[in-house]
Each structure stands twice: as structure tokens, then as C-alpha cells.
Design a protein around this motif. Structure first.
Motif, PDB file in Angstrom:
ATOM      1  N   ALA A   1       0.808  -1.222   0.000  1.00  0.00           N
ATOM      2  CA  ALA A   1       0.000   0.000   0.000  1.00  0.00           C
ATOM      3  C   ALA A   1       0.843   1.275   0.000  1.00  0.00           C
ATOM      4  CB  ALA A   1      -0.911   0.006   1.231  1.00  0.00           C
ATOM      5  N   THR A   2       2.094   1.187   0.447  1.00  0.00           N
ATOM      6  CA  THR A   2       2.874   2.389   0.724  1.00  0.00           C
ATOM      7  C   THR A   2       3.217   3.207  -0.508  1.00  0.00           C
ATOM      8  OG1 THR A   2       3.817   1.521   2.772  1.00  0.00           O
ATOM      9  CG2 THR A   2       5.083   3.210   1.620  1.00  0.00           C
ATOM     10  N   ALA A   3       3.719   2.571  -1.563  1.00  0.00           N
ATOM     11  CA  ALA A   3       4.164   3.338  -2.734  1.00  0.00           C
ATOM     12  C   ALA A   3       3.000   4.061  -3.412  1.00  0.00           C
ATOM     13  CB  ALA A   3       4.894   2.433  -3.721  1.00  0.00           C
ATOM     14  N   PRO A   4       1.868   3.396  -3.701  1.00  0.00           N
ATOM     15  CA  PRO A   4       0.727   4.142  -4.267  1.00  0.00           C
ATOM     16  C   PRO A   4       0.249   5.255  -3.341  1.00  0.00           C
ATOM     17  CG  PRO A   4       0.430   1.796  -4.608  1.00  0.00           C
ATOM     18  CD  PRO A   4       1.607   1.947  -3.677  1.00  0.00           C
ATOM     19  N   TYR A   5       0.247   4.992  -2.045  1.00  0.00           N
ATOM     20  CA  TYR A   5      -0.172   6.033  -1.099  1.00  0.00           C
ATOM     21  C   TYR A   5       0.823   7.196  -1.107  1.00  0.00           C
ATOM     22  CZ  TYR A   5      -1.058   8.411   3.320  1.00  0.00           C
ATOM     23  OH  TYR A   5      -1.301   9.368   4.271  1.00  0.00           O
ATOM     24  N   SER A   6       2.123   6.887  -1.138  1.00  0.00           N
ATOM     25  CA  SER A   6       3.147   7.934  -1.109  1.00  0.00           C
ATOM     26  C   SER A   6       3.056   8.859  -2.308  1.00  0.00           C
ATOM     27  CB  SER A   6       4.543   7.297  -1.056  1.00  0.00           C
ATOM     28  OG  SER A   6       4.702   6.507   0.095  1.00  0.00           O
TER      29      SER A   6
ATOM     30  N   VAL B   1      20.118   9.931  -0.400  1.00  0.00           N
ATOM     31  CA  VAL B   1      21.295   9.648   0.433  1.00  0.00           C
ATOM     32  C   VAL B   1      21.087  10.153   1.859  1.00  0.00           C
ATOM     33  CG1 VAL B   1      23.727  10.247   0.796  1.00  0.00           C
ATOM     34  CG2 VAL B   1      22.928   9.552  -1.472  1.00  0.00           C
ATOM     35  N   THR B   2      20.604  11.384   1.994  1.00  0.00           N
ATOM     36  CA  THR B   2      20.449  11.944   3.339  1.00  0.00           C
ATOM     37  C   THR B   2      19.333  11.241   4.101  1.00  0.00           C
ATOM     38  OG1 THR B   2      19.066  13.734   2.423  1.00  0.00           O
ATOM     39  CG2 THR B   2      21.409  14.182   2.733  1.00  0.00           C
ATOM     40  N   ARG B   3      18.288  10.804   3.399  1.00  0.00           N
ATOM     41  CA  ARG B   3      17.233  10.060   4.100  1.00  0.00           C
ATOM     42  C   ARG B   3      17.781   8.708   4.597  1.00  0.00           C
ATOM     43  NH1 ARG B   3      11.445   7.385   3.317  1.00  0.00           N
ATOM     44  NH2 ARG B   3      10.267   8.739   4.706  1.00  0.00           N
ATOM     45  N   VAL B   4      18.626   8.083   3.819  1.00  0.00           N
ATOM     46  CA  VAL B   4      19.273   6.849   4.268  1.00  0.00           C
ATOM     47  C   VAL B   4      20.036   7.085   5.570  1.00  0.00           C
ATOM     48  CG1 VAL B   4      21.156   5.237   3.764  1.00  0.00           C
ATOM     49  CG2 VAL B   4      19.435   5.710   2.024  1.00  0.00           C
ATOM     50  N   LEU B   5      20.771   8.173   5.629  1.00  0.00           N
ATOM     51  CA  LEU B   5      21.587   8.450   6.812  1.00  0.00           C
ATOM     52  C   LEU B   5      20.723   8.705   8.046  1.00  0.00           C
ATOM     53  CD1 LEU B   5      24.323  10.660   5.118  1.00  0.00           C
ATOM     54  CD2 LEU B   5      24.663   8.401   6.147  1.00  0.00           C
ATOM     55  N   PHE B   6      19.672   9.487   7.893  1.00  0.00           N
ATOM     56  CA  PHE B   6      18.798   9.742   9.040  1.00  0.00           C
ATOM     57  C   PHE B   6      18.112   8.457   9.496  1.00  0.00           C
ATOM     58  CE2 PHE B   6      19.152  14.236   7.860  1.00  0.00           C
ATOM     59  CZ  PHE B   6      19.264  14.819   9.116  1.00  0.00           C
ATOM     60  N   ALA B   7      17.711   7.626   8.542  1.00  0.00           N
ATOM     61  CA  ALA B   7      17.075   6.360   8.912  1.00  0.00           C
ATOM     62  C   ALA B   7      18.066   5.421   9.592  1.00  0.00           C
ATOM     63  CB  ALA B   7      16.476   5.697   7.669  1.00  0.00           C
ATOM     64  N   LEU B   8      19.322   5.413   9.134  1.00  0.00           N
ATOM     65  CA  LEU B   8      20.347   4.600   9.799  1.00  0.00           C
ATOM     66  C   LEU B   8      20.510   5.027  11.253  1.00  0.00           C
ATOM     67  CD1 LEU B   8      23.058   4.300   7.003  1.00  0.00           C
ATOM     68  CD2 LEU B   8      21.861   2.387   8.090  1.00  0.00           C
ATOM     69  N   GLY B   9      20.486   6.330  11.488  1.00  0.00           N
ATOM     70  CA  GLY B   9      20.562   6.817  12.863  1.00  0.00           C
ATOM     71  C   GLY B   9      19.387   6.347  13.692  1.00  0.00           C
TER      72      GLY B   9
ATOM     73  N   ASP C   1       8.716   6.261  -8.184  1.00  0.00           N
ATOM     74  CA  ASP C   1       9.821   7.044  -7.655  1.00  0.00           C
ATOM     75  C   ASP C   1       9.676   7.275  -6.153  1.00  0.00           C
ATOM     76  OD1 ASP C   1      10.650   7.076 -10.252  1.00  0.00           O
ATOM     77  OD2 ASP C   1      10.118   9.165 -10.641  1.00  0.00           O
ATOM     78  N   MET C   2       8.440   7.481  -5.679  1.00  0.00           N
ATOM     79  CA  MET C   2       8.233   7.591  -4.237  1.00  0.00           C
ATOM     80  C   MET C   2       8.492   6.242  -3.567  1.00  0.00           C
ATOM     81  SD  MET C   2       7.572  10.701  -3.281  1.00  0.00           S
ATOM     82  CE  MET C   2       6.713  10.680  -1.698  1.00  0.00           C
ATOM     83  N   GLY C   3       8.213   5.138  -4.272  1.00  0.00           N
ATOM     84  CA  GLY C   3       8.548   3.821  -3.743  1.00  0.00           C
ATOM     85  C   GLY C   3      10.048   3.646  -3.594  1.00  0.00           C
ATOM     86  N   ILE C   4      10.803   4.128  -4.583  1.00  0.00           N
ATOM     87  CA  ILE C   4      12.271   4.069  -4.496  1.00  0.00           C
ATOM     88  C   ILE C   4      12.756   4.972  -3.363  1.00  0.00           C
ATOM     89  CG2 ILE C   4      14.420   4.577  -5.714  1.00  0.00           C
ATOM     90  CD1 ILE C   4      12.921   3.867  -8.327  1.00  0.00           C
ATOM     91  N   TRP C   5      12.152   6.161  -3.252  1.00  0.00           N
ATOM     92  CA  TRP C   5      12.498   7.073  -2.156  1.00  0.00           C
ATOM     93  C   TRP C   5      12.195   6.424  -0.805  1.00  0.00           C
ATOM     94  CZ3 TRP C   5       8.765   9.603   1.076  1.00  0.00           C
ATOM     95  CH2 TRP C   5       9.287  10.590   1.921  1.00  0.00           C
ATOM     96  N   HIS C   6      11.103   5.685  -0.726  1.00  0.00           N
ATOM     97  CA  HIS C   6      10.742   4.993   0.516  1.00  0.00           C
ATOM     98  C   HIS C   6      11.797   3.949   0.887  1.00  0.00           C
ATOM     99  CE1 HIS C   6       8.155   3.428   3.650  1.00  0.00           C
ATOM    100  NE2 HIS C   6       8.247   2.217   3.145  1.00  0.00           N
ATOM    101  N   VAL C   7      12.465   3.382  -0.115  1.00  0.00           N
ATOM    102  CA  VAL C   7      13.537   2.417   0.143  1.00  0.00           C
ATOM    103  C   VAL C   7      14.626   3.043   1.008  1.00  0.00           C
ATOM    104  CG1 VAL C   7      15.445   1.171  -0.977  1.00  0.00           C
ATOM    105  CG2 VAL C   7      13.112   0.963  -1.860  1.00  0.00           C
ATOM    106  N   ALA C   8      14.843   4.349   0.843  1.00  0.00           N
ATOM    107  CA  ALA C   8      15.862   5.035   1.634  1.00  0.00           C
ATOM    108  C   ALA C   8      15.548   4.996   3.120  1.00  0.00           C
ATOM    109  CB  ALA C   8      15.998   6.491   1.175  1.00  0.00           C
TER     110      ALA C   8
END
Length: 424
Positions: free
Chosen positions: A128-133, A231-239, A353-360
Motif C-alpha cells: 500500500a505504501t508506494a501508491p499512497y506515497s 542519500v540523506t534520508r538513508v543516513l537519518f534512517a540509519l541513525g 519514484d516515491m517507492g524508491i524514495w521509501h527504500v531510503a
């Protein structure tokens, strides 16, 4: 083709964000309260960090692969709502399987049934996430995305607040595990229905969405705004995922709380109260001054809080630091969706593309497995070394995110690419 409009907002930000409220409640109660508690009951104290990390990472693999694939399919069909309906349905089935396994608790056999239920939950929620995003960049003009993102951040914080209060009440009243899972299902379903009924697809009053080039993955990551936001979303999520799964263990081992479930719920309440204070304000400010200044302040606050928790002399001080962390986290979430939506290069592939962004945000959950093993190894050395390593790594990730977000071009008010050849 059935599409949704991006010309003007045709849905209230509160209706659009309702599903995210239910999802926030769902994940807080499941990931931070029920799963750590259930894992200890299944595998014991000695391997709790390792098994919880592996369980989180296995679920993350599903969340890593599914959103871009389903998003691309949603873009081709021009539909969003049928995917959300099906995803929520599978999510509810997965919760039922987890509940039955947790209530039976038949050794390691029960644990693997629990894992199966969690995989169904991950499949449904991410379906549900990517279509919703895709709904924010598609329905909301760039100049209003900060406000909409702020409402989404606020409802996320309120959903988490309700989840923490529920966890506290469940622990206080010693309610059966089935009750907790039933509450998660109910609070996920009702807000999802509000969003599904409030968003209209064509056949109502919606207008054809603007079209643009469908970029290859290589072209997408060559587009600098998207690359640096990713890239920056990956870093914040890693934290976030360096610390979040292990808060309950931190309360028990470092803060010496006898009832770690209840003390963790109170700590989460403090984080969420801070988040609520800053969420709506941050989104509105970002529409005026840009997204990046808000991120600078938010990321620095989260890094400081993670470091100071290592030297917190008492539980009350840790709660004060939790409020401080929440102020940063709420400000970050208030502009997160706006920053991601601004970076989408093409209107023809919003969901993919929002689905790919959600991967971050999802991929860093894979770090929970090595972080859990690092936690167990460090603590075996004595002196709670594992928590020093894990919390220190979290602060480092937050600081790197703050530094590198400077590379994101300011995109407020810009429209997506429309060149038919897909050139960047």
C-alpha cells in the motif's frame, strides 16, 4: 487511464494523512513494544538482540523490494486506491497470524509462525505504501507541500503517541496479547478507510495528472535533487534504526528499570510529545524559508540527544533528553515528505519514484541485524559497551545527514520535469 489530480489540493491534508496516522500507531506498538517483548519470550535474554535484529532485517527485505515494483505497476494502471485496499487487507491477515503465534508461544516453532505473520504484515503494508506515497506529489502543489507534510508529520506523531499510551495501558492492565494486536488492526483499518473514502479517483471530480518522462533508474539517480534527498534520508534512517529497536533493552540494562516495557512506553511518550510540538510548525516554516534549514536544526538535535543518552545519570534525565530528541525528530518528519515530493523529477512515475524514495527509509532497517549482534557483543565485554557503540554510531549518522543535506538543491515551488525525451 484513471488518474488523480495534481493541479490543486482536492483533499484535506487531514484526510490525506489519516492512513499515515494508523500506520504510525501500527509500527510503534508492533516494532517498539510487542516485538521486543515477544522475542525475549521466544528466545530468551542471551540472544534477544540478535534475533530481534534478524527479524527486523528480514522484514526490511520485503519493504526494500516491494514499493518500487508496486509503485511502477500503480503508475502504469493510473490507480492508487485499489493497491491501498489490498495492502491493508493483507496487513490485517499478518497481524492475526502474529497474534495467534504470540498467544500460543510454542517454542521456536511458534517463533517461525510469528516470523511468517510479520512477513505478511510487511508485504501488505508496503504493497500500500508506494501508491499512497504518490498522493502528496500528485495532489498537492509544491508551494503547499510543507503544510501537508507538516500535517502528515503531526498525525504520525499523534499516532505514535496513541500507540505509546496504548502500550502503557496494556502493560498496566495486563491485557492479553490478542487485545494488543486487535487494537493495532482497528487503528490501522479505520484511518485507512477515511483516506480511501476521502480521496477521489477519476469518475469523481479529479483531473488528468500532468504527464512527463518516465526515467530509468540510472537517470533518476543522476537527477541531483533526488540523489541527495535519497542519500540523506538513508543516513537519518540509519541513525533512527541504530537505536529504536533496542530502546526497551536500554531501559532494562542501562537505566535499570524493573518494568522495561512501561518505562519504554513513557520514554516514547516524551519523544512523541516533543515531536507534536515541532511537527506542524516545521512544515509551515519550510514553505517560507526552505526545507534544509529545518533539517539542519533537527538533525543536530537528534545527534546530541543520542550522545547525551549515553551519559544520562538517571531515568528522569533520560526522559528530558527524549523530549529534546522528539523536538528534532518532529521537525525532521514535518519536512520529510515535502523534501521527497519536491525531488520527484517526473509526474508520470510518482508512485514508482516515491517507492524508491521509501527504500531510503526501509533499507537501513537491514542494519538492525548487525547492530543487534554488535549490541550483544559489546555488552558481553562489560560496561554496557554495546549501547555506547550503537548510540554513538546513531549520532554519527545523524551528523552526516545534516552535513550532506547541504547538497540538496532548494526545490520549493518548482514543478517536475516535463521534457518528453527524459533529458536531465
Amino acid at each position: 487511464m484513471t488518474t488523480l489530480s495534481s493541479a490543486t489540493p482536492r483533499v484535506s491534508p487531514w484526510v490525506l494523512s489519516a492512513f499515515w496516522f494508523g500506520t504510525a500507531f501500527h509500527w510503534l506498538l508492533l516494532l517498539l513494544i510487542l516485538m521486543p517483548h515477544d522475542v525475549v519470550r521466544f528466545v530468551g535474554e542471551g540472544q534477544k538482540g540478535t534475533y530481534l535484529g534478524v527479524l527486523t532485517a528480514v522484514g526490511a527485505v520485503m519493504a526494500l523490494v516491494l514499493p518500487p515494483l508496486i509503485g511502477a505497476r500503480s503508475d502504469r494502471s493510473g490507480r492508487r486506491l485499489p493497491y491501498i485496499r489490498l495492502g491493508v487487507g493483507v496487513n490485517l491477515v499478518g497481524l492475526a497470524v502474529m497474534a495467534l503465534a504470540a498467544s500460543a508461544l510454542a517454542g521456536m516453532g511458534g517463533f517461525w509462525v510469528y516470523v511468517l505473520g510479520f512477513l505478511l504484515v510487511q508485504f501488505g503494508n508496503n504493497y500500500a505504501t508506494a501508491p499512497y506515497s504518490a498522493l502528496i506529489p500528485q495532489l498537492v502543489p509544491p508551494e503547499q507541500r510543507g503544510r501537508y507534510s507538516g500535517v502528515m508529520g503531526l498525525l504520525q506523531a499523534v499516532g505514535q503517541l496513541l500507540g505509546a499510551v496504548t502500550a502503557f495501558a496494556v502493560g498496566l492492565l495486563k491485557l492479553p496479547v490478542l487485545v494488543s494486536f486487535a487494537l493495532i488492526a482497528l487503528v490501522l483499518l479505520v484511518p485507512a478507510l477515511i483516506t480511501l473514502r476521502g480521496v477521489r479517483e477519476e469518475g469523481g471530480a479529479a483531473v488528468q495528472a500532468p504527464r512527463g518522462p518516465t526515467l530509468t533508474w540510472r537517470q533518476l539517480f543522476a537527477y541531483q535533487p533526488f540523489l541527495w534527498v535519497f542519500v540523506t534520508r538513508v543516513l537519518f534512517a540509519l541513525g533512527q534504526y541504530s537505536v529504536q529497536p533496542f530502546l526497551q533493552y536500554y531501559n532494562a540494562d542501562v537505566l535499570k528499570q524493573r518494568d522495561a516495557t512501561t518505562s519504554t512506553s513513557i520514554m516514547l511518550l516524551c519523544i512523541i510529545v516533543g515531536s507534536i510540538v515541532s511537527a506542524l510548525i516545521g512544515g509551515r516554516i519550510s514553505d517560507r524559508v526552505g526545507r534544509k534549514p529545518v533539517i539542519y536544526v533537527a538533525g543536530t538535535a537528534m545527534a546530541l540527544a543520542a550522545l547525551l543518552l549515553l551519559v544520562a545519570p538517571s531515568y528522569p534525565v533520560a526522559l528530558a533528553l527524549a523530549v529534546f530528541f522528539g523536538l528534532g525528530f518532529g521537525a525532521f518528519t514535518s519536512v520529510d515528505w515535502a523534501l521527497g515530493s519536491d525531488a520527484m523529477p517526473s509526474a508520470s512515475s510518482y508512485a514508482r519514484d516515491m517507492g524508491i524514495w521509501h527504500v531510503a527509509f526501509v533499507a537501513p532497517q537491514l542494519s538492525s541485524a548487525p547492530q543487534g549482534a554488535l549490541l550483544d557483543w559489546g555488552n558481553a565485554q562489560g560496561g554496557n559497551l554495546g549501547y555506547t557503540l550503537v548510540f554513538g554510531i546513531a549520532a554519527l549518522f545523524f551528523l552526516l545527514g545534516v552535513i550532506l543535506v547541504r547538497n540538496v538543491p532548494e526545490m520549493v515551488g518548482r514543478r517536475p520535469l516535463t521534457q518528453p525525451d527524459g533529458n536531465l
